[in-house]
Design a protein around this motif. Structure first.
Motif, PDB file in Angstrom:
ATOM      1  N   ILE A   1      12.820  -0.872   2.562  1.00 40.70           N
ATOM      2  CA  ILE A   1      13.316   0.721   1.936  1.00 40.70           C
ATOM      3  C   ILE A   1      11.949   1.774   2.727  1.00 40.70           C
ATOM      4  O   ILE A   1      11.210   1.502   3.105  1.00 40.70           O
ATOM      5  CB  ILE A   1      12.863   1.227   0.465  1.00 40.70           C
ATOM      6  N   LYS A   2      13.520   2.381   3.148  1.00 37.40           N
ATOM      7  CA  LYS A   2      13.017   3.183   4.512  1.00 37.40           C
ATOM      8  C   LYS A   2      12.641   5.298   3.028  1.00 37.40           C
ATOM      9  O   LYS A   2      13.920   5.270   2.821  1.00 37.40           O
ATOM     10  CB  LYS A   2      13.549   3.669   5.581  1.00 37.40           C
ATOM     11  N   LEU A   3      11.426   4.900   3.072  1.00 38.27           N
ATOM     12  CA  LEU A   3      11.586   6.545   2.612  1.00 38.27           C
ATOM     13  C   LEU A   3      11.597   8.126   3.663  1.00 38.27           C
ATOM     14  O   LEU A   3      10.529   7.554   4.415  1.00 38.27           O
ATOM     15  CB  LEU A   3       9.766   6.431   1.724  1.00 38.27           C
ATOM     16  N   VAL A   4      12.118   8.723   2.849  1.00 33.38           N
ATOM     17  CA  VAL A   4      12.281   9.819   3.619  1.00 33.38           C
ATOM     18  C   VAL A   4      11.486  11.174   3.682  1.00 33.38           C
ATOM     19  O   VAL A   4      11.207  11.477   1.604  1.00 33.38           O
ATOM     20  CB  VAL A   4      13.659  10.495   2.979  1.00 33.38           C
TER      21      VAL A   4
ATOM     22  N   SER B   1       0.625  -1.542   0.032  1.00 32.55           N
ATOM     23  CA  SER B   1       0.029   0.753   0.131  1.00 32.55           C
ATOM     24  C   SER B   1       1.468   1.599  -0.005  1.00 32.55           C
ATOM     25  O   SER B   1       1.680   1.622   0.138  1.00 32.55           O
ATOM     26  CB  SER B   1      -0.760  -0.052   1.091  1.00 32.55           C
ATOM     27  N   GLY B   2      -0.030   2.259  -0.031  1.00 31.32           N
ATOM     28  CA  GLY B   2       0.592   3.716  -0.070  1.00 31.32           C
ATOM     29  C   GLY B   2       1.392   4.049  -1.479  1.00 31.32           C
ATOM     30  O   GLY B   2       1.447   3.570  -2.666  1.00 31.32           O
ATOM     31  N   ASP B   3       2.324   4.803  -1.055  1.00 35.70           N
ATOM     32  CA  ASP B   3       3.191   5.557  -3.303  1.00 35.70           C
ATOM     33  C   ASP B   3       4.049   4.083  -3.306  1.00 35.70           C
ATOM     34  O   ASP B   3       5.432   4.101  -2.984  1.00 35.70           O
ATOM     35  CB  ASP B   3       3.655   6.657  -2.387  1.00 35.70           C
ATOM     36  N   ASN B   4       3.612   3.404  -3.663  1.00 42.21           N
ATOM     37  CA  ASN B   4       4.015   1.573  -4.450  1.00 42.21           C
ATOM     38  C   ASN B   4       5.061   2.610  -4.952  1.00 42.21           C
ATOM     39  O   ASN B   4       6.371   1.486  -5.761  1.00 42.21           O
ATOM     40  CB  ASN B   4       2.918   1.180  -5.156  1.00 42.21           C
ATOM     41  N   SER B   5       5.073   3.325  -6.363  1.00 42.57           N
ATOM     42  CA  SER B   5       5.797   3.402  -7.415  1.00 42.57           C
ATOM     43  C   SER B   5       7.366   4.509  -7.133  1.00 42.57           C
ATOM     44  O   SER B   5       7.906   3.393  -7.601  1.00 42.57           O
ATOM     45  CB  SER B   5       5.198   4.999  -8.209  1.00 42.57           C
ATOM     46  N   ILE B   6       7.081   5.033  -6.240  1.00 44.30           N
ATOM     47  CA  ILE B   6       8.444   5.555  -5.766  1.00 44.30           C
ATOM     48  C   ILE B   6       8.848   4.430  -4.134  1.00 44.30           C
ATOM     49  O   ILE B   6      10.279   4.233  -5.319  1.00 44.30           O
ATOM     50  CB  ILE B   6       8.111   6.593  -4.417  1.00 44.30           C
ATOM     51  N   GLU B   7       8.497   3.563  -4.111  1.00 44.02           N
ATOM     52  CA  GLU B   7       8.967   2.756  -3.296  1.00 44.02           C
ATOM     53  C   GLU B   7       9.324   0.872  -4.288  1.00 44.02           C
ATOM     54  O   GLU B   7      11.064   1.151  -4.246  1.00 44.02           O
ATOM     55  CB  GLU B   7       8.346   1.413  -2.088  1.00 44.02           C
ATOM     56  N   LEU B   8       8.653   0.842  -5.043  1.00 43.63           N
ATOM     57  CA  LEU B   8       9.718   0.016  -5.955  1.00 43.63           C
ATOM     58  C   LEU B   8      10.819   0.854  -6.831  1.00 43.63           C
ATOM     59  O   LEU B   8      11.319  -0.175  -6.959  1.00 43.63           O
ATOM     60  CB  LEU B   8       7.991   0.117  -7.145  1.00 43.63           C
TER      61      LEU B   8
END
Length: 270
Positions: free
Chosen positions: A266-269, A129-136
């Motif tokens: 991945i830790k997103l800032v 879930s969340g902003d999967n494009s950025i995480e992917l």
């Protein structure tokens, strides 16, 4: 192969033609996300008989889960391996060992959860879930087995994988989902291409596997590439019967990459 099994396999071949000569190609690839533990052939058979299926199991398995098959429901026929036990002498130890070898296939029947009733069971398929494009995108940068760089590529060229220099180059004009999708496509190439492509047939096979895998993996992580992928695949496909083999490689490669990506944190800032 007995007549009943042969008839089912012939149905499989015909079904593959129907699937890969139309937009059902993408429909099937998305469908296959729910059946990652099944062979490509059995996934096709399930899709042909019940394209709305989400989770299938045999009669006894459903009983163990506290559910039963509704009266009058028709089973979904799939292939199950037959093994023959034999005894042989181990060349190293000289001892007699029992081996189990594949000795053909038989037809068994499974049922979709929609054909059952009883106890509730946990959700079968989960998506990030969340902003999967950025995480992917960030996970792909970490997963890539070769360096990734960005350059001012010609219009119409989104990216490429160079087998000789062992690098991926992505157009610096790309952003968002298209950048993620392109990176994924090239990362797939970097995993599956081990030697220089010999001819057009090799190239066609490589591109269909790469984009087919991209579609499956991207959709697993909630990034829908349907609009782009269908046109791309239609441009490369020629003989749908060849895709029986390529489809198996798509499924195997997609499972490999999905498993690898799921292990990366991945830790997103913000």
């Amino acid at each position: 192969m007995n007549e009943k099994v042969k008839a089912l396999y012939d149905k499989l071949i015909q079904g593959v033609e129907d699937v890969f000569l139309s937009e059902r190609y993408l429909e099937f690839l998305k469908f296959s996300l729910n059946f990652r533990n099944y062979s490509f052939e059995n996934t096709i058979l399930i899709f042909l008989q019940n394209p709305n299926a989400t989770y299938v199991a045999g009669y006894k398995t459903w009983e163990k889960l506290g559910r039963h098959i509704r009266k009058g429901e028709k089973g979904i026929a799939i292939f199950a391996p037959l093994f023959k036990k034999s005894k042989e002498i181990d060349k190293e130890t000289g001892e007699e060992v029992e081996l189990s070898k594949l000795n053909g296939f038989r037809i068994v029947y499974v049922f979709d959860i929609s054909q059952t009733e009883g106890k509730d069971i946990p959700s079968i398929v989960t998506h990030l879930s969340g902003d999967n494009s950025i995480e992917l995108y960030n996970k792909l940068l970490e997963l890539s087995p070769v360096p990734v760089s960005f350059d001012n590529l010609p219009v119409g060229k989104n990216g490429y994988y160079d087998l000789i220099t062992q690098e991926i180059v992505i157009s610096n004009k790309l952003t968002g989902n298209q950048r993620t999708k392109t990176l994924l496509h090239e990362v797939v190439h970097s995993f599956v291409e081990k030697e220089t492509l010999k001819d057009d047939n090799d190239r066609r096979r490589a591109e269909i596997i790469a984009e087919g895998t991209t579609f499956v993996v991207a959709n697993y992580f909630d990034l829908d590439t349907s609009d782009y992928s269908f046109g791309y695949l239609a441009g490369w496909s020629e003989n749908p019967k060849e895709i029986i083999k390529w489809g198996s490689e798509i499924q195997k490669t997609a499972n490999f990459i999905i498993d690898k990506l799921n292990k990366i944190e991945i830790k997103l800032v913000s």
